[in-house]
Motif scaffolding. Sequence first.
Motif, mmCIF file in Angstrom:
data_model
loop_
_atom_site.group_PDB
_atom_site.id
_atom_site.type_symbol
_atom_site.label_atom_id
_atom_site.label_comp_id
_atom_site.label_asym_id
_atom_site.label_seq_id
_atom_site.Cartn_x
_atom_site.Cartn_y
_atom_site.Cartn_z
ATOM 1 N N SER A 2 -7.185 -1.304 12.005
ATOM 2 C CA SER A 2 -7.296 -0.055 12.749
ATOM 3 C C SER A 2 -6.161 0.070 13.753
ATOM 4 O O SER A 2 -5.509 -0.926 14.099
ATOM 5 N N VAL A 3 -5.946 1.291 14.206
ATOM 6 C CA VAL A 3 -5.057 1.568 15.335
ATOM 7 C C VAL A 3 -5.921 2.209 16.413
ATOM 8 O O VAL A 3 -6.566 3.230 16.162
ATOM 9 N N LEU A 4 -5.941 1.600 17.590
ATOM 10 C CA LEU A 4 -6.755 2.112 18.678
ATOM 11 C C LEU A 4 -5.844 2.524 19.830
ATOM 12 O O LEU A 4 -5.135 1.703 20.407
ATOM 13 N N VAL A 5 -5.859 3.813 20.130
ATOM 14 C CA VAL A 5 -5.080 4.363 21.239
ATOM 15 C C VAL A 5 -6.075 4.756 22.324
ATOM 16 O O VAL A 5 -6.965 5.577 22.088
ATOM 17 N N LYS A 6 -5.934 4.164 23.500
ATOM 18 C CA LYS A 6 -6.934 4.374 24.554
ATOM 19 C C LYS A 6 -6.272 4.816 25.855
ATOM 20 O O LYS A 6 -5.558 4.049 26.504
ATOM 21 N N ASN A 7 -6.489 6.081 26.192
ATOM 22 C CA ASN A 7 -6.083 6.648 27.489
ATOM 23 C C ASN A 7 -4.599 6.430 27.810
ATOM 24 O O ASN A 7 -4.237 6.073 28.922
ATOM 25 N N ILE A 8 -3.730 6.662 26.814
ATOM 26 C CA ILE A 8 -2.309 6.451 27.090
ATOM 27 C C ILE A 8 -1.680 7.699 27.721
ATOM 28 O O ILE A 8 -2.031 8.828 27.415
ATOM 29 N N SER A 9 -0.754 7.439 28.625
ATOM 30 C CA SER A 9 0.023 8.494 29.277
ATOM 31 C C SER A 9 1.474 8.049 29.336
ATOM 32 O O SER A 9 1.780 6.851 29.361
ATOM 33 N N LYS A 10 2.379 9.042 29.334
ATOM 34 C CA LYS A 10 3.797 8.756 29.528
ATOM 35 C C LYS A 10 4.360 9.802 30.473
ATOM 36 O O LYS A 10 4.257 11.007 30.215
ATOM 37 N N VAL A 11 4.940 9.319 31.575
ATOM 38 C CA VAL A 11 5.476 10.206 32.603
ATOM 39 C C VAL A 11 6.961 9.907 32.791
ATOM 40 O O VAL A 11 7.357 8.740 32.951
ATOM 41 N N TYR A 12 7.781 10.958 32.763
ATOM 42 C CA TYR A 12 9.205 10.852 33.067
ATOM 43 C C TYR A 12 9.456 11.578 34.389
ATOM 44 O O TYR A 12 9.485 12.813 34.417
ATOM 45 N N GLY A 13 9.591 10.830 35.470
ATOM 46 C CA GLY A 13 9.759 11.466 36.777
ATOM 47 C C GLY A 13 8.511 12.239 37.144
ATOM 48 O O GLY A 13 7.438 11.671 37.328
ATOM 49 N N THR A 14 8.659 13.573 37.211
ATOM 50 C CA THR A 14 7.497 14.425 37.491
ATOM 51 C C THR A 14 6.944 15.088 36.235
ATOM 52 O O THR A 14 5.959 15.804 36.298
ATOM 53 N N VAL A 59 -2.729 0.309 23.664
ATOM 54 C CA VAL A 59 -2.632 0.516 22.223
ATOM 55 C C VAL A 59 -2.823 -0.829 21.540
ATOM 56 O O VAL A 59 -2.192 -1.825 21.918
ATOM 57 N N SER A 60 -3.711 -0.868 20.550
ATOM 58 C CA SER A 60 -3.848 -2.084 19.740
ATOM 59 C C SER A 60 -3.730 -1.708 18.270
ATOM 60 O O SER A 60 -4.213 -0.659 17.840
ATOM 61 N N VAL A 61 -3.066 -2.566 17.523
ATOM 62 C CA VAL A 61 -2.849 -2.358 16.090
ATOM 63 C C VAL A 61 -3.346 -3.588 15.354
ATOM 64 O O VAL A 61 -2.862 -4.707 15.602
ATOM 65 N N CYS A 62 -4.346 -3.390 14.512
ATOM 66 C CA CYS A 62 -4.957 -4.493 13.751
ATOM 67 C C CYS A 62 -5.390 -5.633 14.674
ATOM 68 O O CYS A 62 -5.222 -6.829 14.351
#
Length: 297
Positions: A2-14, A59-62
């Motif tokens: 499985s691929v589990l994506v949990k509450n990811i965010s990416k911010v560049y400056g503002t 993020v976890s993969v397998c």
Amino acid sequence: MSVLVKNISKVYGTQVAVNTISFELKKGEIVGFLGPNGAGKSTTMKIITGAISASKGEVSVCGFSINDNPKEVQKRIGYLPEHNPLYLDMYVREYLKFNASIYKIPYSEVELIIEKVGLTPEVSKKINQLSKGYRQRVGLAAALLHNPEVLILDEPTTGLDPNQLVEIRSLIKQVGKDKIVLLSTHIMQEVEAVCDRVLLINKGELVADKNLIELKQNQAQIIEVEFDFKIEKQFVNRIQGLKSANNIHDTIWELTFKTKEDKRSTIFDFAQENGLKILQMNAKNKNLESLFRELTT
């Protein structure tokens, strides 16, 4: 797997490119990843592959964390970026053997993957001599070479002609039977032809996670109608069984009904009873394209 994506965010400056999104992908799924340009699709894919790091989230993969075991994650992922990075002065077989040496894969696997992706007729050419379609095949071959459990494809069919589209779609469906495939595209017909499920992202946020079979079963009916003069929305809302009404332009309305029953006769009766003339009327189902417009505009 499985691929589990949990509450990811990416911010560049503002600027928030991805804002606290979560989803899970499972073996045997081909998942379409949709959204307008700049919505955060490519950023999310790069975070999953480990090409860039998330500002927060996991993020976890397998079973392996991208933060704790990035190499183990990358071993299990095949990635074809939107701008397919190739060494154009190398021959096709030479390039794939170079990739095989990185993964410590026997060269015999190169010949198998060449045949699998349909590169045999072009294998003795330099990559800069190939058409766009064959360059995409080389990129796909490189992504599949180490037999990854997860395949991430960012706009894999951009620039392909109709015949090439059919061939690449068929290949994706074939390899997706025993892998996880995350496929980003702007072509709705491609998603409906290949995918089992769709994730829709807008302004960095996940706005829909739909199974395509359920989406088709729960289709609403949309009728686009043009009257002979402009009328108010509260007047249009009198139409029996109407779920929503959208004034597209001037005298043109998009009317949505939550029923499979053909409602054109209902609209015709409404117009006749109220002294209106219908200049044109078209019925259509609420497909993926209309869902996309609804959730991203």
